[in-house]
Design a protein around this motif. Structure first.
Motif, mmCIF file in Angstrom:
data_model
loop_
_atom_site.group_PDB
_atom_site.id
_atom_site.type_symbol
_atom_site.label_atom_id
_atom_site.label_comp_id
_atom_site.label_asym_id
_atom_site.label_seq_id
_atom_site.Cartn_x
_atom_site.Cartn_y
_atom_site.Cartn_z
ATOM 1 N N VAL A 33 25.140 -15.889 5.806
ATOM 2 C CA VAL A 33 24.079 -16.346 4.916
ATOM 3 C C VAL A 33 22.734 -15.877 5.481
ATOM 4 O O VAL A 33 22.465 -16.056 6.667
ATOM 5 C CB VAL A 33 24.087 -17.882 4.781
ATOM 6 N N LEU A 53 18.062 -18.097 -0.380
ATOM 7 C CA LEU A 53 19.341 -18.050 0.316
ATOM 8 C C LEU A 53 20.253 -17.033 -0.358
ATOM 9 O O LEU A 53 20.443 -17.059 -1.580
ATOM 10 C CB LEU A 53 20.016 -19.426 0.292
ATOM 11 N N THR A 90 23.639 -21.157 -3.294
ATOM 12 C CA THR A 90 23.190 -19.819 -2.911
ATOM 13 C C THR A 90 23.569 -18.861 -4.040
ATOM 14 O O THR A 90 24.096 -19.267 -5.069
ATOM 15 C CB THR A 90 23.851 -19.376 -1.600
#
Length: 830
Positions: A33, A53, A90
């Motif tokens: 990530v 993100l 995300t």
């Protein structure tokens, strides 16, 4: 926004340490990530952080966001309001969330170069490498000032015990002259209890006299004339440029330096000194040519708006010939003792008080209201020279009261804090508080002050009470006595918990350090309570005022073109108050949805309400705001609620409706009347004549005018031609809802007559008492449909702030009345 950090690292979780000292591992590999963190261009107060993100699989993560002030001690980020970060979405292409970071709570107002943010994403299958970004400079000093809860005002010395007590407050006013302070003491106080943690730093403000020259205390006039410091350019003292007996006249457009004294001795002193008291005391309105002095302390009054006085006050030095600290010495590190305080405490602002506050019989006469614009100019000069410093104005409450001419010169935009002295408990030894003035403060003055404080360019209100009256002992403030405890607690409740001021209690010498007020303040757990800037319960002196009838929620709505303008009054709370307008295109269901979650919520920016700058009234409100983006012809239901900085919101159910529409243009084209309801229908019941056979009538208004549209069954000319040299179309207006005060017709007392396109005043005895001139009307000939605009200025000249209009429409050639009997009522929205 600007991106200040982008770190893409694929590391094992064991490579970093958590804030609790653990290795932060979750037992799995590091997540792939990545994150970017973007700050706004000028971060301050509640900072809108944008965190983006990105995850190849687009799976949700738990997010930990922390900050450090020293690069090693990490703490969770304070979010206002709090946000659940346990499952944050995300995206493969990146997803951005906005975090409302309370940077004042975490890092205070002195950002260190070591300040950092850390963002860490995690799931059950692993933890991503943390993203660490540098915090840019935060402009937080004013933001910190706006949330002060526990001030301390102390004119005495600061020993070790006082220092520790002062550090427990979030703002401290010190007196460098009286306290014998040095720069090291100021710096120690500023750093708070933990000198390495900026979150507990203390705002330190230094006393300075703006409206009196403290250097002149103890000097005679003759001694002053021998000293160039007080002679200056020898063009003073100065007097009111409006002339004698000008009390209460407008303060706008005055020459800032006033007029040269009219004393036979002529000017001999510096231009900033004043000579108005002697003019007032003279039977011939002639000054004595000597500077007027404060009768209690002996210092000479000054015109703070004189640029020369500003420079003198800026350059003074405590260890120099003046023996008084100047602004530069108090605010910088490289002049005089270099105190480097965070701002100034402006004292002696009451020099420019309204003249009617005192007279020749007063102990301390002060007849210098004409200098009020100069005091405003002083605050402007200060902010221009020291833009990064705070200004706390002591007293001068008349600048914030629209009933007083000083409101036109309000200092609101140029001060960060305002101190109210003796809101309830005053410094007199004869009584604890004055029943009339304390009630006036609470019920008449406080709502108006809070209205100014709550504007976008407003300020934080502090207050100072005194433990001096009978039945109060100083030891009670120190926990050494219980004498007067209940009245001291009541003082805190009235000032801080009810009015919302940040309160402090002390002795008359302002030299009794204590934390009594701080200990009585309970956490804010309630929603704001509505009040009113217009008090319908004012009683004549000396009877104390009682509370005004609260004007709850939305008070008035004015529809515009794809917009509505809403008007409302002030609410009070322990914390700063904001206002939210709820909007929807159907009625509210308060039972099923008391919090109005189904409606659109718009937080309003409170502007100065129409007419408020000219004074208060039953139909005048301190706040207004316009919301755009609405649909013309669509009805909207509106409800306005007050909320505080902690998120507590009251739940009033006052509802008004509005119908946005095109503005009316008097052009004989009537498309802009679409959606305006018909006020009156009348039958086609008379033969053709030189006036209208009324059919239907509509009325509406905006902030400028009242508009009338009517249709006629026959065509006619508005001026009565060719049969008559005068109009036979008469419209009667009762403006004060009183049948006894105007021309009697249709059960009303008409105060205003529209004859064709000309306005006339009326009285109970005289049909026409004078012309007010022509108004806009179209068309004027061959009329079967007509529109007319009557300016509010004409109406207000007869009945200021009139809102209810009672009307009778007459064709007086054939006695056709609409309605056939009585009158109709139009309630204007102003």
């Amino acid at each position: 926004m600007r991106v200040v950090g982008l770190i893409v690292l694929f590391l094992f979780a064991a490579c970093w340490s958590g804030s609790d000292g653990s290795d932060g591992s979750g037992g799995g590999d590091a997540l792939p990530v990545t994150a970017t963190v973007a700050f706004p261009d000028a971060p301050s107060g509640i900072v809108a952080l944008e965190v983006t993100l990105t995850d190849p699989e687009g799976l949700p993560v738990a997010l930990a966001v922390e900050c450090t002030y020293d690069g090693s001690t990490w703490r969770p980020l304070s979010l206002a309001p709090a946000i659940d970060l346990t499952s944050v979405a995300t995206a493969v292409v990146g997803r951005t969330i906005t975090l409302p970071w309370d940077s004042v709570a975490d890092l205070g107002f002195r950002t260190t170069s070591a300040a950092r943010l850390r963002v860490t994403a995690s799931r059950d299958d692993g933890i991503a490498a943390p993203v660490v970004v540098e915090v840019p400079a935060l402009d937080n000093l004013r933001a910190a000032a706006m949330r002060v809860q526990h001030p301390m005002v102390h004119y005495g010395p600061i020993d070790a015990g006082t220092m520790e007590l002062a550090k427990q407050h979030d703002l401290v006013v010190v007196h460098p002259s009286s306290g014998g302070l040095d720069a090291a003491t100021i710096r120690e106080l500023q750093l708070g209890r933990d000198p390495f943690d900026p979150a507990d730093d203390v705002i330190v403000l230094a006393y300075i006299s703006v409206g009196e020259d403290l250097r002149t205390v103890g000097l005679t006039d003759s001694q002053m004339l021998l000293d160039p410091r007080f002679v200056g350019d020898a063009t003073g003292p100065r007097i009111d440029p409006r002339g004698p007996n000008a009390d209460g006249q407008p303060l706008t457009g005055l020459p800032p330096l006033g007029s040269v004294t009219n004393s036979p001795t002529g000017p001999r002193f510096a231009s900033w000194y004043l000579d108005d008291n002697s003019v007032d005391r003279s039977p011939t309105d002639t000054g004595d040519g000597l500077p007027d002095r404060n009768s209690a302390f002996g210092g000479c009054f000054v015109n703070a708006g004189d640029p020369q006085w500003f420079e003198v006050l800026d350059a003074m030095e405590l260890d120099g010939v003046d023996a008084q600290p100047g602004m530069r010495e108090l605010l910088t590190v490289d002049h005089g003792r270099g105190f480097s305080c965070d701002g100034l405490f402006y004292d002696t602002f009451d020099t420019c008080a309204p003249n009617y506050y005192t007279d020749s019989s007063s102990f301390n006469q002060s007849e210098f209201e004409w200098t009020a614009p100069g005091f405003l100019a002083f605050t402007q000069r200060f902010k221009a020279r020291y833009p990064d410093k705070l200004a706390l104005q002591n007293r001068g409450m008349f600048f914030f009261d629209p009933r007083i001419p000083h409101y036109a010169a309000t200092t609101r935009e140029h001060v960060d804090l305002v101190l109210v002295e003796s809101y309830r408990l005053d410094s007199s030894h004869a009584h604890q508080y004055h029943a009339y003035f304390s009630a006036d403060n609470k019920h008449n003055f406080a709502p108006k002050l809070l209205a100014e404080a709550g504007r976008p360019d407003g300020f934080r209100v502090l207050s100072l009470g005194y433990a001096e009256g009978p039945g109060i002992e100083h030891g009670t403030l120190l926990g050494q006595s219980m004498v007067g405890f209940s009245t001291l607690v009541e003082d805190v409740v009235e000032a801080q918990l009810t009015a919302g001021f940040a309160h402090y209690l002390t002795d008359a010498g302002v030299a009794l350090p204590n934390r009594f007020a701080m200990d009585q303040v309970t956490p804010d757990a309630r929603a704001p309570v509505w009040s009113s800037t217009y008090n319908d319960n004012i009683l004549p002196f000396p009877t104390p005022a009682i509370a005004p009838t609260p004007r709850v929620g939305l008070q008035r709505v004015t529809a515009g073109d794809q917009s509505v303008t809403v008007h409302w009054d002030v609410a009070q709370d322990q914390s700063r108050v904001g206002y939210a307008l709820y909007v929807q295109d159907s009625p509210f269901d308060f039972l099923a949805d008391p919090s109005l979650t189904a409606a659109e919520r718009r937080v309003l920016t409170p502007g100065v309400g129409g007419g408020y700058a000219q004074g208060i009234g039953p139909a005048v409100y301190p706040f207004e705001a316009t919301i755009d983006g609405l649909t013309n012809g669509q009805s909207y239901w509106l409800c306005l609620r007050a909320f505080d900085a902690l998120g507590h919101e009251e739940q009033n159910r006052v509802t008004l409706t509005a119908l946005p529409r095109q503005p009316i243009v008097i052009d004989g084209v009537f498309d802009d009347w679409a959606g305006t309801p018909t006020l009156l229908l009348d039958p086609d019941d008379v033969p053709d004549s030189a006036g209208p056979d009324w059919l239907d009538i509509a009325v509406q208004n905006d902030e400028a005018s009242v508009y009338l549209r009517f249709r006629s069954a026959n065509a006619f000319n508005l001026d009565g031609s060719p049969a008559y040299p005068f109009s036979r179309t008469l419209i009667f207006f009762d403006l004060d809802d009183n049948a006894a005060t105007g021309w009697s017709i249709g059960g009303i007392g008409s105060d205003l007559l529209l004859a064709g396109d000309e306005l006339f005043t009326q009285s109970a005895a005289v049909f026409n008492t004078g012309s007010l001139g022509l108004v806009q009307a179209a068309p004027r000939v061959n009329v079967t449909e007509c529109e007319i605009a009557i300016p509010w200025s004409a109406i207000d000249g007869i009945a200021p702030s009139a809102a209810r209009l009672r009307l009778v429409f007459v064709n007086d050639e054939v006695n056709d009345y609409a309605p056939g009997g009585g009158h109709v009522i139009y309630d204007a929205i102003r």
